[in-house]
Design a protein around this motif. Structure first.
Motif, PDB file in Angstrom:
ATOM      1  N   ALA A  10       0.968 148.516 113.528  1.00  0.00           N
ATOM      2  CA  ALA A  10       0.156 149.669 113.083  1.00  0.00           C
ATOM      3  C   ALA A  10      -1.174 149.478 112.428  1.00  0.00           C
ATOM      4  CB  ALA A  10       1.147 150.664 112.376  1.00  0.00           C
ATOM      5  N   SER A  11      -2.130 150.450 112.891  1.00  0.00           N
ATOM      6  CA  SER A  11      -3.440 150.303 112.344  1.00  0.00           C
ATOM      7  C   SER A  11      -3.178 150.839 110.795  1.00  0.00           C
ATOM      8  CB  SER A  11      -4.342 151.244 112.944  1.00  0.00           C
ATOM      9  OG  SER A  11      -4.744 150.930 114.124  1.00  0.00           O
ATOM     10  N   HIS A  12      -4.360 150.590 109.919  1.00  0.00           N
ATOM     11  CA  HIS A  12      -4.069 151.098 108.611  1.00  0.00           C
ATOM     12  C   HIS A  12      -5.379 151.545 108.033  1.00  0.00           C
ATOM     13  CE1 HIS A  12      -5.064 146.611 107.476  1.00  0.00           C
ATOM     14  NE2 HIS A  12      -6.065 147.230 107.237  1.00  0.00           N
ATOM     15  N   GLY A  13      -6.504 151.964 108.803  1.00  0.00           N
ATOM     16  CA  GLY A  13      -7.658 152.258 108.050  1.00  0.00           C
ATOM     17  C   GLY A  13      -7.663 153.156 107.091  1.00  0.00           C
ATOM     18  N   THR A  37       7.191 157.456 115.497  1.00  0.00           N
ATOM     19  CA  THR A  37       7.925 156.740 116.343  1.00  0.00           C
ATOM     20  C   THR A  37       8.136 155.238 115.987  1.00  0.00           C
ATOM     21  OG1 THR A  37       7.116 158.107 118.299  1.00  0.00           O
ATOM     22  CG2 THR A  37       7.944 156.050 118.835  1.00  0.00           C
ATOM     23  N   LEU A  38       7.124 154.663 115.439  1.00  0.00           N
ATOM     24  CA  LEU A  38       7.096 153.418 115.103  1.00  0.00           C
ATOM     25  C   LEU A  38       8.407 153.296 113.813  1.00  0.00           C
ATOM     26  CD1 LEU A  38       5.725 150.825 115.944  1.00  0.00           C
ATOM     27  CD2 LEU A  38       4.429 150.994 113.937  1.00  0.00           C
ATOM     28  N   GLY A  39       8.293 154.188 112.770  1.00  0.00           N
ATOM     29  CA  GLY A  39       9.115 154.477 111.849  1.00  0.00           C
ATOM     30  C   GLY A  39      10.659 154.502 112.572  1.00  0.00           C
ATOM     31  N   ARG A  40      10.879 155.280 113.237  1.00  0.00           N
ATOM     32  CA  ARG A  40      12.030 155.334 114.012  1.00  0.00           C
ATOM     33  C   ARG A  40      12.471 154.033 114.441  1.00  0.00           C
ATOM     34  NH1 ARG A  40      10.164 160.425 115.650  1.00  0.00           N
ATOM     35  NH2 ARG A  40       9.642 159.871 117.621  1.00  0.00           N
ATOM     36  N   LYS A  41      11.789 153.380 115.263  1.00  0.00           N
ATOM     37  CA  LYS A  41      12.005 152.044 115.878  1.00  0.00           C
ATOM     38  C   LYS A  41      12.452 150.960 114.726  1.00  0.00           C
ATOM     39  CE  LYS A  41       9.356 152.345 120.321  1.00  0.00           C
ATOM     40  NZ  LYS A  41      10.300 151.702 121.122  1.00  0.00           N
ATOM     41  N   LEU A  42      11.665 151.255 113.737  1.00  0.00           N
ATOM     42  CA  LEU A  42      11.972 150.432 112.572  1.00  0.00           C
ATOM     43  C   LEU A  42      13.207 150.597 112.080  1.00  0.00           C
ATOM     44  CD1 LEU A  42      11.108 147.759 110.722  1.00  0.00           C
ATOM     45  CD2 LEU A  42       9.452 149.516 109.631  1.00  0.00           C
ATOM     46  N   GLY A  43      13.441 151.886 111.823  1.00  0.00           N
ATOM     47  CA  GLY A  43      14.622 152.334 111.072  1.00  0.00           C
ATOM     48  C   GLY A  43      15.887 151.727 111.867  1.00  0.00           C
ATOM     49  N   VAL A 254       3.290 151.687 121.795  1.00  0.00           N
ATOM     50  CA  VAL A 254       3.638 152.836 121.257  1.00  0.00           C
ATOM     51  C   VAL A 254       2.491 153.926 121.538  1.00  0.00           C
ATOM     52  CG1 VAL A 254       4.280 154.529 119.311  1.00  0.00           C
ATOM     53  CG2 VAL A 254       5.098 152.126 119.519  1.00  0.00           C
ATOM     54  N   ASP A 255       1.374 153.574 121.131  1.00  0.00           N
ATOM     55  CA  ASP A 255       0.069 154.541 121.468  1.00  0.00           C
ATOM     56  C   ASP A 255      -1.090 153.978 121.113  1.00  0.00           C
ATOM     57  OD1 ASP A 255      -1.285 156.613 122.346  1.00  0.00           O
ATOM     58  OD2 ASP A 255      -0.400 158.200 120.862  1.00  0.00           O
ATOM     59  N   ILE A 263     -13.193 155.875 112.167  1.00  0.00           N
ATOM     60  CA  ILE A 263     -13.913 154.841 112.583  1.00  0.00           C
ATOM     61  C   ILE A 263     -12.956 153.444 113.064  1.00  0.00           C
ATOM     62  CG2 ILE A 263     -15.898 155.563 111.642  1.00  0.00           C
ATOM     63  CD1 ILE A 263     -15.595 153.334 109.554  1.00  0.00           C
ATOM     64  N   VAL A 264     -11.849 153.833 113.752  1.00  0.00           N
ATOM     65  CA  VAL A 264     -10.891 152.674 113.909  1.00  0.00           C
ATOM     66  C   VAL A 264     -10.217 153.051 115.376  1.00  0.00           C
ATOM     67  CG1 VAL A 264      -8.700 151.543 113.573  1.00  0.00           C
ATOM     68  CG2 VAL A 264     -10.250 152.198 111.734  1.00  0.00           C
ATOM     69  N   GLY A 265     -10.132 152.175 116.336  1.00  0.00           N
ATOM     70  CA  GLY A 265      -9.324 152.329 117.685  1.00  0.00           C
ATOM     71  C   GLY A 265      -7.847 152.007 117.127  1.00  0.00           C
ATOM     72  N   CYS A 266      -7.295 152.952 116.903  1.00  0.00           N
ATOM     73  CA  CYS A 266      -5.954 153.037 116.233  1.00  0.00           C
ATOM     74  C   CYS A 266      -4.607 152.541 117.320  1.00  0.00           C
ATOM     75  CB  CYS A 266      -5.513 154.206 115.709  1.00  0.00           C
ATOM     76  SG  CYS A 266      -6.717 155.110 114.245  1.00  0.00           S
ATOM     77  N   GLY A 267      -4.035 151.658 116.928  1.00  0.00           N
ATOM     78  CA  GLY A 267      -3.169 150.998 117.798  1.00  0.00           C
ATOM     79  C   GLY A 267      -1.731 150.915 117.096  1.00  0.00           C
ATOM     80  N   PHE A 268      -0.509 151.354 117.909  1.00  0.00           N
ATOM     81  CA  PHE A 268       0.678 151.022 117.465  1.00  0.00           C
ATOM     82  C   PHE A 268       1.660 150.455 118.661  1.00  0.00           C
ATOM     83  CE2 PHE A 268      -1.615 154.707 116.066  1.00  0.00           C
ATOM     84  CZ  PHE A 268      -1.170 154.892 114.755  1.00  0.00           C
ATOM     85  N   ALA A 269       2.310 149.504 118.125  1.00  0.00           N
ATOM     86  CA  ALA A 269       3.217 148.679 119.027  1.00  0.00           C
ATOM     87  C   ALA A 269       4.559 148.115 118.389  1.00  0.00           C
ATOM     88  CB  ALA A 269       2.534 147.420 119.620  1.00  0.00           C
ATOM     89  N   SER A 270       5.446 147.721 119.190  1.00  0.00           N
ATOM     90  CA  SER A 270       6.420 147.067 118.774  1.00  0.00           C
ATOM     91  C   SER A 270       7.072 146.083 119.813  1.00  0.00           C
ATOM     92  CB  SER A 270       7.817 148.542 118.803  1.00  0.00           C
ATOM     93  OG  SER A 270       8.098 148.829 119.984  1.00  0.00           O
ATOM     94  N   TRP A 271       7.859 144.965 119.598  1.00  0.00           N
ATOM     95  CA  TRP A 271       8.247 144.147 120.374  1.00  0.00           C
ATOM     96  C   TRP A 271       9.758 144.027 120.433  1.00  0.00           C
ATOM     97  CZ3 TRP A 271       3.881 143.763 117.629  1.00  0.00           C
ATOM     98  CH2 TRP A 271       2.852 143.505 118.003  1.00  0.00           C
TER      99      TRP A 271
END
Length: 272
Positions: A10-13, A37-43, A254-255, A263-271
């Motif tokens: 996940a981005s953290h700007g 969504t990332l939080g649910r996947k991690l949980g 994820v998105d 000022i960030v290209g915000c990315g979210f992903a899972s493997w």
């Protein structure tokens, strides 16, 4: 034996907190949904321990002493020192020294030479994703601070190798333990440069595409493009660590959205 249960990114700007109210409503909604969504996947992965891979933004180190990699092995870490992060709910963040020391010792045996700290301050790089994901229960945090701020930085190939090392360390841990990896930072952004504010959407989207391709193609592309894509884009190293831990397989976006307000290209992903 330990078990690897997933990698996440996940981005953290910082402006995701500092300028949150200025973010357009549609983008704010997408960012909120992506973090959740990332939080649910991690949980759902139910980790006992979360290895968080992030840079240090001058909270622990400066130019006179900036390690390539530092592993936090303490019983706990300090919460974020930034004044605008004071609403973060935990001032003390529990660690897992047993696994952290196992990771440290395994790395030394395998020819890696990380620095070590028994007490780290975990700044926005670690804490914004942990906060925004709205986890029902916070796992123990083992911080791994990777220099993507100031040259010389670890090579991209070395970051992939670090991910493999983390995976091996998890699977050789002698007791039952569920461990996940969270990479934070990126994607493209520029801080304190003439190009500050630039977001390279083409670079971000090709990087995302290549995470689902071969490691060789991904590293070749990044080695060629990173020097001209903003200094903040170097944080993709953390994503490479997570990618390596996942064996270079199962990348799922994820998105992604460029957000000029932060000022960030915000990315979210899972493997998977």
């Amino acid at each position: 034996m330990g078990k690897f249960v997933g990698s996440f990114a996940a981005s953290h700007g910082p402006l995701l907190v500092r300028e949150w109210e200025a973010v357009p409503a549609d983008q704010k909604d997408r960012l909120t949904k992506a973090f959740q969504t990332l939080g649910r996947k991690l949980g759902a992965a139910q980790p006992d321990v979360l290895v968080v891979v992030s840079p240090d933004h001058w909270s622990n180190f400066f130019l006179d002493n900036y390690p390539a990699v530092c592993i936090g092995v303490g019983d706990s870490s300090e919460g974020p020192p930034e004044p605008w992060m004071q609403a973060f709910p935990q001032r003390e963040i529990p660690g897992h020294p047993e696994f952290a020391l196992h990771l440290l010792n395994q790395s030394m045996k395998d020819g890696f030479e990380p620095s070590v700290s028994h007490r780290l301050k975990l700044d926005h790089g670690v804490c914004i994703p942990l906060w925004r994901m709205q986890l029902d229960e916070m796992p123990a945090i083992v911080p791994m601070l990777v220099n993507s701020i100031e040259p010389p930085m670890p090579s991209l190939a070395r970051c992939l190798q670090w991910g493999t090392l983390i995976r091996n360390s998890i699977e050789t841990y002698p007791e039952p333990l569920r461990v996940a990896v969270l990479a934070t930072g990126g994607l493209s952004h520029s801080i304190g440069e003439k190009t500050m504010g630039a977001i390279h959407e083409d670079f971000d989207r090709e990087t995302i595409r290549l995470f689902a391709s071969s490691d060789k193609s991904l590293v070749h592309f990044l080695e060629k493009e990173l020097p001209s894509r903003g200094n903040g884009s170097e944080e993709v190293r953390n994503w490479l660590v997570a990618h390596g831990a996942a064996g270079g397989r199962g990348f799922e976006l994820v998105d992604y959205l460029p957000v000029p307000t932060v000022i960030v290209g915000c990315g979210f992903a899972s493997w998977r």
